[in-house]
Write a protein that holds these residues in place. Structure first.
Motif, PDB file in Angstrom:
ATOM      1  N   ARG A  57     -41.307 -24.326  14.453  1.00 53.87           N
ATOM      2  CA  ARG A  57     -42.058 -25.180  15.368  1.00 53.87           C
ATOM      3  C   ARG A  57     -43.388 -25.531  14.722  1.00 53.87           C
ATOM      4  O   ARG A  57     -43.863 -24.835  13.832  1.00 53.87           O
ATOM      5  N   ILE A  58     -43.980 -26.611  15.172  1.00 55.06           N
ATOM      6  CA  ILE A  58     -45.331 -26.975  14.761  1.00 55.06           C
ATOM      7  C   ILE A  58     -46.229 -26.856  15.978  1.00 55.06           C
ATOM      8  O   ILE A  58     -45.750 -26.745  17.113  1.00 55.06           O
ATOM      9  N   ASN A  59     -47.540 -26.870  15.761  1.00 57.19           N
ATOM     10  CA  ASN A  59     -48.469 -26.836  16.887  1.00 57.19           C
ATOM     11  C   ASN A  59     -49.156 -28.188  17.027  1.00 57.19           C
ATOM     12  O   ASN A  59     -49.110 -29.016  16.114  1.00 57.19           O
ATOM     13  N   THR A  60     -49.764 -28.387  18.167  1.00 51.45           N
ATOM     14  CA  THR A  60     -50.535 -29.614  18.422  1.00 51.45           C
ATOM     15  C   THR A  60     -51.964 -29.237  18.830  1.00 51.45           C
ATOM     16  O   THR A  60     -52.558 -29.874  19.701  1.00 51.45           O
ATOM     17  N   ASN A  61     -52.484 -28.220  18.175  1.00 52.63           N
ATOM     18  CA  ASN A  61     -53.840 -27.750  18.475  1.00 52.63           C
ATOM     19  C   ASN A  61     -54.874 -28.832  18.170  1.00 52.63           C
ATOM     20  O   ASN A  61     -54.741 -29.573  17.202  1.00 52.63           O
ATOM     21  N   ASP A  62     -55.885 -28.890  19.003  1.00 50.83           N
ATOM     22  CA  ASP A  62     -57.030 -29.789  18.807  1.00 50.83           C
ATOM     23  C   ASP A  62     -56.640 -31.263  18.733  1.00 50.83           C
ATOM     24  O   ASP A  62     -57.352 -32.076  18.134  1.00 50.83           O
ATOM     25  N   GLY A  63     -55.477 -31.609  19.292  1.00 49.84           N
ATOM     26  CA  GLY A  63     -55.040 -33.004  19.305  1.00 49.84           C
ATOM     27  C   GLY A  63     -54.386 -33.463  18.014  1.00 49.84           C
ATOM     28  O   GLY A  63     -54.095 -34.649  17.854  1.00 49.84           O
ATOM     29  N   GLY A  64     -54.136 -32.559  17.105  1.00 47.25           N
ATOM     30  CA  GLY A  64     -53.459 -32.897  15.850  1.00 47.25           C
ATOM     31  C   GLY A  64     -52.165 -32.125  15.733  1.00 47.25           C
ATOM     32  O   GLY A  64     -51.608 -31.670  16.730  1.00 47.25           O
ATOM     33  N   ARG A  65     -51.686 -31.988  14.506  1.00 44.53           N
ATOM     34  CA  ARG A  65     -50.486 -31.206  14.248  1.00 44.53           C
ATOM     35  C   ARG A  65     -50.792 -30.177  13.172  1.00 44.53           C
ATOM     36  O   ARG A  65     -51.637 -30.423  12.296  1.00 44.53           O
ATOM     37  N   GLY A  66     -50.113 -29.054  13.253  1.00 41.21           N
ATOM     38  CA  GLY A  66     -50.302 -28.012  12.264  1.00 41.21           C
ATOM     39  C   GLY A  66     -49.086 -27.135  12.132  1.00 41.21           C
ATOM     40  O   GLY A  66     -48.253 -27.069  13.040  1.00 41.21           O
ATOM     41  N   LEU A  67     -48.980 -26.476  10.991  1.00 37.29           N
ATOM     42  CA  LEU A  67     -47.925 -25.491  10.772  1.00 37.29           C
ATOM     43  C   LEU A  67     -48.345 -24.538   9.670  1.00 37.29           C
ATOM     44  O   LEU A  67     -49.267 -24.815   8.911  1.00 37.29           O
ATOM     45  N   TYR A  68     -47.653 -23.417   9.614  1.00 35.82           N
ATOM     46  CA  TYR A  68     -47.910 -22.355   8.641  1.00 35.82           C
ATOM     47  C   TYR A  68     -46.632 -22.046   7.893  1.00 35.82           C
ATOM     48  O   TYR A  68     -45.534 -22.134   8.447  1.00 35.82           O
ATOM     49  N   TRP A  69     -46.757 -21.642   6.625  1.00 37.65           N
ATOM     50  CA  TRP A  69     -45.628 -21.164   5.837  1.00 37.65           C
ATOM     51  C   TRP A  69     -46.182 -20.235   4.774  1.00 37.65           C
ATOM     52  O   TRP A  69     -47.396 -20.156   4.579  1.00 37.65           O
ATOM     53  N   SER A  70     -45.297 -19.524   4.095  1.00 35.59           N
ATOM     54  CA  SER A  70     -45.737 -18.558   3.081  1.00 35.59           C
ATOM     55  C   SER A  70     -45.394 -19.047   1.688  1.00 35.59           C
ATOM     56  O   SER A  70     -44.363 -19.692   1.480  1.00 35.59           O
ATOM     57  N   ASP A  71     -46.246 -18.685   0.737  1.00 38.24           N
ATOM     58  CA  ASP A  71     -45.936 -18.967  -0.664  1.00 38.24           C
ATOM     59  C   ASP A  71     -45.185 -17.763  -1.247  1.00 38.24           C
ATOM     60  O   ASP A  71     -44.965 -16.773  -0.535  1.00 38.24           O
ATOM     61  N   PRO A  72     -44.770 -17.813  -2.505  1.00 40.57           N
ATOM     62  CA  PRO A  72     -43.990 -16.705  -3.075  1.00 40.57           C
ATOM     63  C   PRO A  72     -44.726 -15.361  -3.108  1.00 40.57           C
ATOM     64  O   PRO A  72     -44.099 -14.324  -3.295  1.00 40.57           O
ATOM     65  N   ASN A  73     -46.042 -15.352  -2.917  1.00 38.32           N
ATOM     66  CA  ASN A  73     -46.835 -14.124  -2.940  1.00 38.32           C
ATOM     67  C   ASN A  73     -47.131 -13.576  -1.553  1.00 38.32           C
ATOM     68  O   ASN A  73     -47.769 -12.546  -1.421  1.00 38.32           O
ATOM     69  N   GLY A  74     -46.722 -14.298  -0.521  1.00 39.56           N
ATOM     70  CA  GLY A  74     -47.030 -13.892   0.842  1.00 39.56           C
ATOM     71  C   GLY A  74     -48.329 -14.462   1.371  1.00 39.56           C
ATOM     72  O   GLY A  74     -48.763 -14.119   2.470  1.00 39.56           O
ATOM     73  N   HIS A  75     -48.969 -15.364   0.605  1.00 43.33           N
ATOM     74  CA  HIS A  75     -50.161 -16.033   1.120  1.00 43.33           C
ATOM     75  C   HIS A  75     -49.745 -16.895   2.307  1.00 43.33           C
ATOM     76  O   HIS A  75     -48.695 -17.544   2.288  1.00 43.33           O
ATOM     77  N   ASN A  76     -50.561 -16.910   3.346  1.00 37.28           N
ATOM     78  CA  ASN A  76     -50.300 -17.676   4.554  1.00 37.28           C
ATOM     79  C   ASN A  76     -50.925 -19.058   4.388  1.00 37.28           C
ATOM     80  O   ASN A  76     -52.145 -19.202   4.401  1.00 37.28           O
ATOM     81  N   LEU A  77     -50.090 -20.074   4.193  1.00 34.32           N
ATOM     82  CA  LEU A  77     -50.561 -21.439   3.975  1.00 34.32           C
ATOM     83  C   LEU A  77     -50.493 -22.209   5.284  1.00 34.32           C
ATOM     84  O   LEU A  77     -49.611 -21.972   6.112  1.00 34.32           O
ATOM     85  N   GLU A  78     -51.408 -23.154   5.451  1.00 36.94           N
ATOM     86  CA  GLU A  78     -51.489 -23.931   6.692  1.00 36.94           C
ATOM     87  C   GLU A  78     -51.826 -25.371   6.363  1.00 36.94           C
ATOM     88  O   GLU A  78     -52.647 -25.636   5.490  1.00 36.94           O
ATOM     89  N   ILE A  79     -51.191 -26.287   7.079  1.00 34.79           N
ATOM     90  CA  ILE A  79     -51.616 -27.687   7.048  1.00 34.79           C
ATOM     91  C   ILE A  79     -51.987 -28.082   8.467  1.00 34.79           C
ATOM     92  O   ILE A  79     -51.329 -27.693   9.428  1.00 34.79           O
ATOM     93  N   ILE A  80     -53.074 -28.833   8.585  1.00 32.49           N
ATOM     94  CA  ILE A  80     -53.540 -29.354   9.872  1.00 32.49           C
ATOM     95  C   ILE A  80     -53.966 -30.812   9.682  1.00 32.49           C
ATOM     96  O   ILE A  80     -54.401 -31.202   8.604  1.00 32.49           O
ATOM     97  N   THR A  81     -53.814 -31.597  10.736  1.00 31.77           N
ATOM     98  CA  THR A  81     -54.219 -33.005  10.649  1.00 31.77           C
ATOM     99  C   THR A  81     -55.572 -33.249  11.318  1.00 31.77           C
ATOM    100  O   THR A  81     -56.159 -34.327  11.134  1.00 31.77           O
ATOM    101  N   VAL A  82     -56.068 -32.283  12.069  1.00 35.37           N
ATOM    102  CA  VAL A  82     -57.375 -32.378  12.725  1.00 35.37           C
ATOM    103  C   VAL A  82     -58.084 -31.043  12.500  1.00 35.37           C
ATOM    104  O   VAL A  82     -57.486 -29.987  12.686  1.00 35.37           O
ATOM    105  N   PRO A  83     -59.355 -31.074  12.075  1.00 35.89           N
ATOM    106  CA  PRO A  83     -60.075 -29.797  11.888  1.00 35.89           C
ATOM    107  C   PRO A  83     -60.143 -28.991  13.177  1.00 35.89           C
ATOM    108  O   PRO A  83     -60.101 -29.552  14.282  1.00 35.89           O
ATOM    109  N   TYR A  84     -60.260 -27.697  13.042  1.00 38.58           N
ATOM    110  CA  TYR A  84     -60.412 -26.829  14.226  1.00 38.58           C
ATOM    111  C   TYR A  84     -61.571 -27.325  15.083  1.00 38.58           C
ATOM    112  O   TYR A  84     -62.609 -27.722  14.566  1.00 38.58           O
ATOM    113  N   GLY A  85     -61.362 -27.339  16.377  1.00 41.26           N
ATOM    114  CA  GLY A  85     -62.384 -27.802  17.308  1.00 41.26           C
ATOM    115  C   GLY A  85     -62.293 -29.286  17.601  1.00 41.26           C
ATOM    116  O   GLY A  85     -63.083 -29.821  18.347  1.00 41.26           O
ATOM    117  N   GLY A  86     -61.303 -29.960  16.968  1.00 42.76           N
ATOM    118  CA  GLY A  86     -61.081 -31.377  17.231  1.00 42.76           C
ATOM    119  C   GLY A  86     -62.095 -32.238  16.571  1.00 42.76           C
ATOM    120  O   GLY A  86     -62.269 -33.381  16.789  1.00 42.76           O
TER     121      GLY A  86
END
Length: 125
Positions: free
Chosen positions: A96-125
């Motif tokens: 699933r993706i989120n719609t926080n702050d009026g945008g879209r975001g999601l998280y996934w892991s890289d091969p090392n277990g780093h938590n990666l995130e993409i967002i279309t609107v900065p936190y706080g809108g």
């Protein structure tokens, strides 16, 4: 000049694999070698300097602000690679993706277990 982030070091079990993963999923230019680093350049003149760190890699969080079009492209590459993704940073809401702050975001892991995130609107809108 205001204070700006210029680069950060990303520890990796396999420097080249990690840099190639980031370049591929995020749709970036190939990462050249600079000293012990593979330098993954982002669009705002910030780089992720990937370094070989051995087997014990502390998990970090890296968030990327992207356009709506870039979000769709990255999300597509995540799905094409069969990577699990989540709507939340604690990985409780898979595929699933989120719609926080009026945008879209999601998280996934890289091969090392780093938590990666993409967002279309900065936190706080």
């Amino acid at each position: 000049m205001s204070v700006q982030l210029n680069h950060t070091i990303v520890p990796a079990r396999d420097r080249d694999e990690t840099a190639a993963f980031l370049v591929d999923v995020l749709g970036l230019a190939p990462a050249p070698v600079f000293g012990p680093f593979r330098v993954v350049s982002l669009g705002n003149d910030v780089s992720l300097d990937v370094v070989q760190a051995g087997e014990a890699v502390p998990a970090q969080h890296y968030a990327f602000l992207v356009s709506e079009q870039e979000f769709d492209q990255i999300w597509g590459r995540i799905k094409d690679r069969g990577l699990t993704y989540w709507a939340d940073p604690h990985h409780q809401r898979p595929c699933r993706i989120n719609t926080n702050d009026g945008g879209r975001g999601l998280y996934w892991s890289d091969p090392n277990g780093h938590n990666l995130e993409i967002i279309t609107v900065p936190y706080g809108g």
